[in-house]
Write a protein that holds these residues in place. Structure first.
Motif, short mmCIF file in Angstrom:
data_model
loop_
_atom_site.label_atom_id
_atom_site.label_comp_id
_atom_site.label_asym_id
_atom_site.label_seq_id
_atom_site.Cartn_x
_atom_site.Cartn_y
_atom_site.Cartn_z
N ARG A 61 50.66 1.40 -82.56
CA ARG A 61 51.01 0.36 -83.60
C ARG A 61 52.07 0.91 -84.53
NH1 ARG A 61 45.42 -0.31 -83.07
NH2 ARG A 61 45.02 -2.87 -82.53
N ARG A 150 42.33 -13.89 -83.35
CA ARG A 150 41.39 -12.86 -84.03
C ARG A 150 41.35 -12.89 -85.59
NH1 ARG A 150 41.50 -12.57 -79.02
NH2 ARG A 150 41.20 -10.65 -77.72
N HIS A 226 35.93 -6.15 -84.47
CA HIS A 226 36.39 -6.22 -85.80
C HIS A 226 35.41 -5.43 -86.75
CE1 HIS A 226 37.87 -7.88 -89.53
NE2 HIS A 226 36.58 -8.18 -89.86
N THR A 229 36.49 -1.82 -86.50
CA THR A 229 37.69 -1.56 -87.29
C THR A 229 37.72 -1.57 -88.71
OG1 THR A 229 39.04 -2.69 -85.38
CG2 THR A 229 40.02 -2.39 -87.55
N TYR A 257 43.98 -7.64 -93.11
CA TYR A 257 43.69 -7.70 -91.67
C TYR A 257 44.43 -8.95 -90.90
CZ TYR A 257 40.60 -7.73 -87.33
OH TYR A 257 40.46 -7.88 -86.06
N HIS A 263 47.71 -6.32 -83.87
CA HIS A 263 46.58 -6.30 -82.74
C HIS A 263 47.17 -5.91 -81.49
CE1 HIS A 263 43.10 -8.02 -85.06
NE2 HIS A 263 44.12 -8.15 -85.80
#
Length: 279
Positions: A61, A150, A226, A229, A257, A263
């Motif tokens: 990321r 998501r 989720h 995370t 988020y 993602h």
């Protein structure tokens, strides 16, 4: 005297490492290479980006963020610099992945397992809840997620688990979004989702109920991911004094988020960015 002692030490060290003293002094006076200058610039950017994203991002990321901010850098180089700086994702080492330990199971009523991948918002939703420890007791947290982007479209909090917790999260989702007719709503078989009042609310909204087989959390893997995370990047990084404090931080994290956290499954876009790109 001090200068002579310094030269004597340099001479001994050069002899120890098999280099000439003239070569050492030439290296010492040589200007910083362009490669080293770029490394130094990248380290500053990595540190700033890592802190800006709550110290949650790993190499993949951060590499995407570096490129998005105009920095020329390979993922391998970014990995090396992160390792040099002691920077890593906050999820690293918290959970062990054991492939083959769990399996997906078919079950009556599990519409989601046999459905194709969603191609737009509002065709597949999923819900679940988790619990967070605070110094003044437990806090229960439920969400509703759109499985296309998501994005967490609804959430709720309560001091006790029950149908009110899950109905509240669903009501919030329905007030913020307009699901398509026949949208699948997937959950586990807990009483919070099997209660008559909850089932009635799902059917009133025109949603199709879908449920995991009991004892198989991977049937609802995206929502479980989720919560993994959330806990790795927020809950396990701090202790909460009270449910009120935990609620405030979780809401703030959920907004981050949805808005900012990229993602890998969305081509390194955040849920809201992905929605805009696919609109």
């Amino acid at each position: 005297m001090a200068e002579n002692r310094y030269r004597f030490k340099v001479t001994r060290l050069c002899r120890l490492f098999g280099v000439s003293t003239s070569g050492f002094y030439a290296w010492q006076s040589r200007p910083e290479s362009g490669h080293s200058q770029h490394d130094r610039m990248l380290k500053c950017a990595i540190k700033e980006l890592h802190q800006g994203f709550r110290r949650s991002y790993g190499a993949a990321r951060l590499h995407q963020e570096l490129r998005g901010n105009g920095f020329s850098c390979s993922r391998r180089r970014g990995n090396r610099l992160m390792r040099d700086m002691g920077i890593k994702a906050s999820t690293t080492g918290l959970y062990a992945w054991r492939p083959g330990l769990h399996e997906f199971y078919s079950s009556t009523g599990n519409l989601l397992k046999h459905a194709s991948q969603p191609n737009r918002n509002g065709v597949q939703w999923a819900g679940d809840f988790t619990y967070i420890r605070t110094r003044k007791g437990w806090l229960y947290h439920a969400i509703v997620m759109d499985l296309f982007s998501r994005k967490v479209v609804g959430w709720s909090f309560a001091l006790n688990r029950g149908k009110a917790l899950t109905i509240s999260a669903l009501n919030m989702a329905l007030s913020r979004e307009t699901p398509a007719g026949g949208c699948i709503f997937h959950s586990d078989q807990g009483i919070e989702y099997a209660a008559h009042d909850y089932r009635n609310r799902v059917e009133e909204a025109g949603l199709k109920r879908s449920m995991s087989r009991k004892g198989n959390p991977l049937d609802n893997a995206i929502v479980e991911s989720h919560f993994h995370t959330l806990k790795a990047e927020l809950v396990h990084q701090r202790s909460f004094e009270s449910p009120v404090e935990a609620t405030a931080h979780i809401i703030e994290y959920t907004e981050f988020y949805n808005r900012d956290r990229c993602h890998s499954s969305l081509n390194y876009q955040s849920p809201e960015e992905y929605e805009k790109l696919c609109a």
